[in-house]
Design a protein around this motif. Sequence first.
Motif, PDB file in Angstrom:
ATOM      1  N   ARG A 161      40.630 149.544 -41.029  1.00  0.00           N
ATOM      2  CA  ARG A 161      41.824 148.822 -40.580  1.00  0.00           C
ATOM      3  C   ARG A 161      41.559 147.324 -40.490  1.00  0.00           C
ATOM      4  NH1 ARG A 161      44.394 151.542 -35.428  1.00  0.00           N
ATOM      5  NH2 ARG A 161      45.410 149.514 -35.513  1.00  0.00           N
ATOM      6  N   PRO A 162      42.282 146.532 -41.272  1.00  0.00           N
ATOM      7  CA  PRO A 162      42.084 145.080 -41.246  1.00  0.00           C
ATOM      8  C   PRO A 162      42.252 144.472 -39.858  1.00  0.00           C
ATOM      9  CG  PRO A 162      43.454 145.694 -43.110  1.00  0.00           C
ATOM     10  CD  PRO A 162      43.263 146.942 -42.285  1.00  0.00           C
ATOM     11  N   ASP A 163      43.132 145.046 -39.034  1.00  0.00           N
ATOM     12  CA  ASP A 163      43.339 144.501 -37.693  1.00  0.00           C
ATOM     13  C   ASP A 163      42.205 144.860 -36.731  1.00  0.00           C
ATOM     14  OD1 ASP A 163      44.228 147.230 -37.768  1.00  0.00           O
ATOM     15  OD2 ASP A 163      45.334 146.912 -35.897  1.00  0.00           O
ATOM     16  N   LYS A 164      41.273 145.692 -37.188  1.00  0.00           N
ATOM     17  CA  LYS A 164      40.126 146.056 -36.349  1.00  0.00           C
ATOM     18  C   LYS A 164      38.797 145.603 -36.949  1.00  0.00           C
ATOM     19  CE  LYS A 164      42.125 149.478 -33.537  1.00  0.00           C
ATOM     20  NZ  LYS A 164      41.766 150.324 -32.444  1.00  0.00           N
ATOM     21  N   ASN A 165      38.820 145.006 -38.141  1.00  0.00           N
ATOM     22  CA  ASN A 165      37.585 144.552 -38.799  1.00  0.00           C
ATOM     23  C   ASN A 165      36.767 143.629 -37.910  1.00  0.00           C
ATOM     24  OD1 ASN A 165      38.908 144.240 -42.186  1.00  0.00           O
ATOM     25  ND2 ASN A 165      38.144 146.014 -41.131  1.00  0.00           N
ATOM     26  N   TRP A 166      37.425 142.808 -37.142  1.00  0.00           N
ATOM     27  CA  TRP A 166      36.729 141.826 -36.301  1.00  0.00           C
ATOM     28  C   TRP A 166      35.830 142.491 -35.266  1.00  0.00           C
ATOM     29  CZ3 TRP A 166      37.380 141.738 -31.027  1.00  0.00           C
ATOM     30  CH2 TRP A 166      38.450 142.478 -30.522  1.00  0.00           C
ATOM     31  N   LYS A 167      36.084 143.774 -34.957  1.00  0.00           N
ATOM     32  CA  LYS A 167      35.279 144.482 -33.965  1.00  0.00           C
ATOM     33  C   LYS A 167      33.969 145.025 -34.541  1.00  0.00           C
ATOM     34  CE  LYS A 167      38.857 146.255 -30.894  1.00  0.00           C
ATOM     35  NZ  LYS A 167      39.309 147.483 -30.239  1.00  0.00           N
ATOM     36  N   GLU A 171      34.229 153.763 -38.321  1.00  0.00           N
ATOM     37  CA  GLU A 171      34.961 153.981 -39.568  1.00  0.00           C
ATOM     38  C   GLU A 171      36.367 153.403 -39.486  1.00  0.00           C
ATOM     39  OE1 GLU A 171      34.470 158.219 -39.942  1.00  0.00           O
ATOM     40  OE2 GLU A 171      32.628 157.997 -41.135  1.00  0.00           O
ATOM     41  N   GLU A 172      37.015 153.582 -38.333  1.00  0.00           N
ATOM     42  CA  GLU A 172      38.353 153.024 -38.153  1.00  0.00           C
ATOM     43  C   GLU A 172      38.316 151.498 -38.222  1.00  0.00           C
ATOM     44  OE1 GLU A 172      42.098 153.245 -35.031  1.00  0.00           O
ATOM     45  OE2 GLU A 172      40.080 153.665 -34.291  1.00  0.00           O
ATOM     46  N   ARG A 173      37.294 150.911 -37.643  1.00  0.00           N
ATOM     47  CA  ARG A 173      37.162 149.446 -37.674  1.00  0.00           C
ATOM     48  C   ARG A 173      36.976 148.923 -39.096  1.00  0.00           C
ATOM     49  NH1 ARG A 173      33.265 148.756 -32.338  1.00  0.00           N
ATOM     50  NH2 ARG A 173      34.867 149.460 -30.865  1.00  0.00           N
ATOM     51  N   LEU A 174      36.297 149.686 -39.921  1.00  0.00           N
ATOM     52  CA  LEU A 174      36.106 149.278 -41.311  1.00  0.00           C
ATOM     53  C   LEU A 174      37.371 149.468 -42.146  1.00  0.00           C
ATOM     54  CD1 LEU A 174      32.529 150.688 -41.996  1.00  0.00           C
ATOM     55  CD2 LEU A 174      33.209 148.282 -41.904  1.00  0.00           C
ATOM     56  N   LYS A 204      29.810 149.806 -10.659  1.00  0.00           N
ATOM     57  CA  LYS A 204      29.243 149.756 -12.015  1.00  0.00           C
ATOM     58  C   LYS A 204      29.689 151.008 -12.768  1.00  0.00           C
ATOM     59  CE  LYS A 204      25.008 149.563 -10.550  1.00  0.00           C
ATOM     60  NZ  LYS A 204      23.571 149.360 -10.356  1.00  0.00           N
ATOM     61  N   ILE A 205      30.306 150.786 -13.914  1.00  0.00           N
ATOM     62  CA  ILE A 205      30.834 151.897 -14.696  1.00  0.00           C
ATOM     63  C   ILE A 205      30.194 151.881 -16.081  1.00  0.00           C
ATOM     64  CG2 ILE A 205      32.908 152.930 -15.693  1.00  0.00           C
ATOM     65  CD1 ILE A 205      34.462 151.624 -13.344  1.00  0.00           C
ATOM     66  N   PHE A 206      29.570 152.996 -16.438  1.00  0.00           N
ATOM     67  CA  PHE A 206      28.990 153.168 -17.768  1.00  0.00           C
ATOM     68  C   PHE A 206      29.941 154.029 -18.578  1.00  0.00           C
ATOM     69  CE2 PHE A 206      26.415 155.766 -20.708  1.00  0.00           C
ATOM     70  CZ  PHE A 206      25.888 154.753 -21.490  1.00  0.00           C
ATOM     71  N   LEU A 207      30.472 153.469 -19.665  1.00  0.00           N
ATOM     72  CA  LEU A 207      31.376 154.211 -20.539  1.00  0.00           C
ATOM     73  C   LEU A 207      30.543 154.964 -21.570  1.00  0.00           C
ATOM     74  CD1 LEU A 207      34.100 151.461 -21.028  1.00  0.00           C
ATOM     75  CD2 LEU A 207      34.022 153.312 -19.339  1.00  0.00           C
ATOM     76  N   ASN A 208      30.478 156.259 -21.410  1.00  0.00           N
ATOM     77  CA  ASN A 208      29.627 157.107 -22.234  1.00  0.00           C
ATOM     78  C   ASN A 208      30.394 157.627 -23.450  1.00  0.00           C
ATOM     79  OD1 ASN A 208      27.378 158.548 -23.005  1.00  0.00           O
ATOM     80  ND2 ASN A 208      27.806 160.277 -21.662  1.00  0.00           N
ATOM     81  N   VAL A 209      30.130 157.016 -24.606  1.00  0.00           N
ATOM     82  CA  VAL A 209      30.761 157.402 -25.865  1.00  0.00           C
ATOM     83  C   VAL A 209      29.757 158.246 -26.656  1.00  0.00           C
ATOM     84  CG1 VAL A 209      31.740 156.528 -28.024  1.00  0.00           C
ATOM     85  CG2 VAL A 209      32.152 155.307 -25.886  1.00  0.00           C
ATOM     86  N   SER A 210      30.221 159.365 -27.195  1.00  0.00           N
ATOM     87  CA  SER A 210      29.334 160.225 -27.985  1.00  0.00           C
ATOM     88  C   SER A 210      29.027 159.583 -29.332  1.00  0.00           C
ATOM     89  CB  SER A 210      29.980 161.596 -28.207  1.00  0.00           C
ATOM     90  OG  SER A 210      31.069 161.486 -29.107  1.00  0.00           O
ATOM     91  N   ARG A 211      27.976 160.046 -29.943  1.00  0.00           N
ATOM     92  CA  ARG A 211      27.588 159.535 -31.265  1.00  0.00           C
ATOM     93  C   ARG A 211      28.692 159.793 -32.306  1.00  0.00           C
ATOM     94  NH1 ARG A 211      23.129 157.753 -34.067  1.00  0.00           N
ATOM     95  NH2 ARG A 211      22.795 158.607 -36.135  1.00  0.00           N
ATOM     96  N   ASN A 212      29.294 160.983 -32.231  1.00  0.00           N
ATOM     97  CA  ASN A 212      30.370 161.316 -33.184  1.00  0.00           C
ATOM     98  C   ASN A 212      31.580 160.402 -32.998  1.00  0.00           C
ATOM     99  OD1 ASN A 212      28.919 163.359 -34.412  1.00  0.00           O
ATOM    100  ND2 ASN A 212      29.802 164.971 -33.125  1.00  0.00           N
ATOM    101  N   LYS A 213      31.952 160.140 -31.751  1.00  0.00           N
ATOM    102  CA  LYS A 213      33.103 159.271 -31.493  1.00  0.00           C
ATOM    103  C   LYS A 213      32.788 157.831 -31.914  1.00  0.00           C
ATOM    104  CE  LYS A 213      36.657 159.972 -30.090  1.00  0.00           C
ATOM    105  NZ  LYS A 213      37.980 160.125 -30.753  1.00  0.00           N
ATOM    106  N   GLN A 214      31.543 157.395 -31.699  1.00  0.00           N
ATOM    107  CA  GLN A 214      31.159 156.053 -32.133  1.00  0.00           C
ATOM    108  C   GLN A 214      31.339 155.934 -33.652  1.00  0.00           C
ATOM    109  OE1 GLN A 214      27.063 154.755 -32.707  1.00  0.00           O
ATOM    110  NE2 GLN A 214      27.448 153.094 -31.223  1.00  0.00           N
ATOM    111  N   LYS A 215      30.886 156.955 -34.384  1.00  0.00           N
ATOM    112  CA  LYS A 215      31.029 156.952 -35.849  1.00  0.00           C
ATOM    113  C   LYS A 215      32.501 156.849 -36.240  1.00  0.00           C
ATOM    114  CE  LYS A 215      30.086 159.550 -39.998  1.00  0.00           C
ATOM    115  NZ  LYS A 215      30.511 160.760 -40.617  1.00  0.00           N
ATOM    116  N   GLU A 216      33.328 157.635 -35.593  1.00  0.00           N
ATOM    117  CA  GLU A 216      34.767 157.630 -35.866  1.00  0.00           C
ATOM    118  C   GLU A 216      35.372 156.235 -35.605  1.00  0.00           C
ATOM    119  OE1 GLU A 216      38.267 159.780 -33.463  1.00  0.00           O
ATOM    120  OE2 GLU A 216      36.694 161.156 -34.167  1.00  0.00           O
ATOM    121  N   ARG A 217      34.978 155.625 -34.515  1.00  0.00           N
ATOM    122  CA  ARG A 217      35.511 154.291 -34.188  1.00  0.00           C
ATOM    123  C   ARG A 217      35.004 153.228 -35.154  1.00  0.00           C
ATOM    124  NH1 ARG A 217      35.449 154.601 -27.548  1.00  0.00           N
ATOM    125  NH2 ARG A 217      37.039 156.236 -27.430  1.00  0.00           N
TER     126      ARG A 217
END
Length: 163
Positions: free
Chosen positions: A81-87, A76-79, A61-74
């Motif tokens: 980039r049209p190729d990432k909007n679906w995420k 924003e990138e999803r918003l 079992k692997i828990f991928l620990n993403v920080s709050r700052n990195k989540q925000k960055e990801r």
Amino acid sequence: WAFQHRSSDEAQVVVVNRGSSEDVLCVRVQGLAPGKVWKKRYDHIANFEQMLADEGTTIIKIFLNVSRNKQKERFEERLQRPDKNWKFRAGDLDDRALWPAYMDAYTDALEKTSTDDAPWYVVPADRKWARNVCIARILRHHLEAIDPQYPDPEPGLDQIVID
């Protein structure tokens, strides 16, 4: 989660994204069920995993620990980039507002469902290359311990002639 089950001479590797631990996270944080319901699930998860381990399954079992700052960055990138909007879904921001409650829920889930036969590996996931190295090492360790082998060929295969 990743499972490997060996029954007689057949082995199988299965990868499960998320798994039963989700049943003690969203349900708890979003108030989808009362505490008396989801609190029992920690034992249910541990007992189920123990049954699998007792029957020869290796549980990773692997828990991928993403920080709050990195989540925000990801996000924003999803918003942007049209190729990432679906995420991205608007509800992600509602969940993000509950960050402290989710962190408490994750901590409890990891502590209450990590056992000798089904431990959690917490992997820093802000840098994907580092995450991938950690996961590869964990999987390699377990694969070496399992020592998978090719099955024996069918008897008589060396006698077959194909025209």
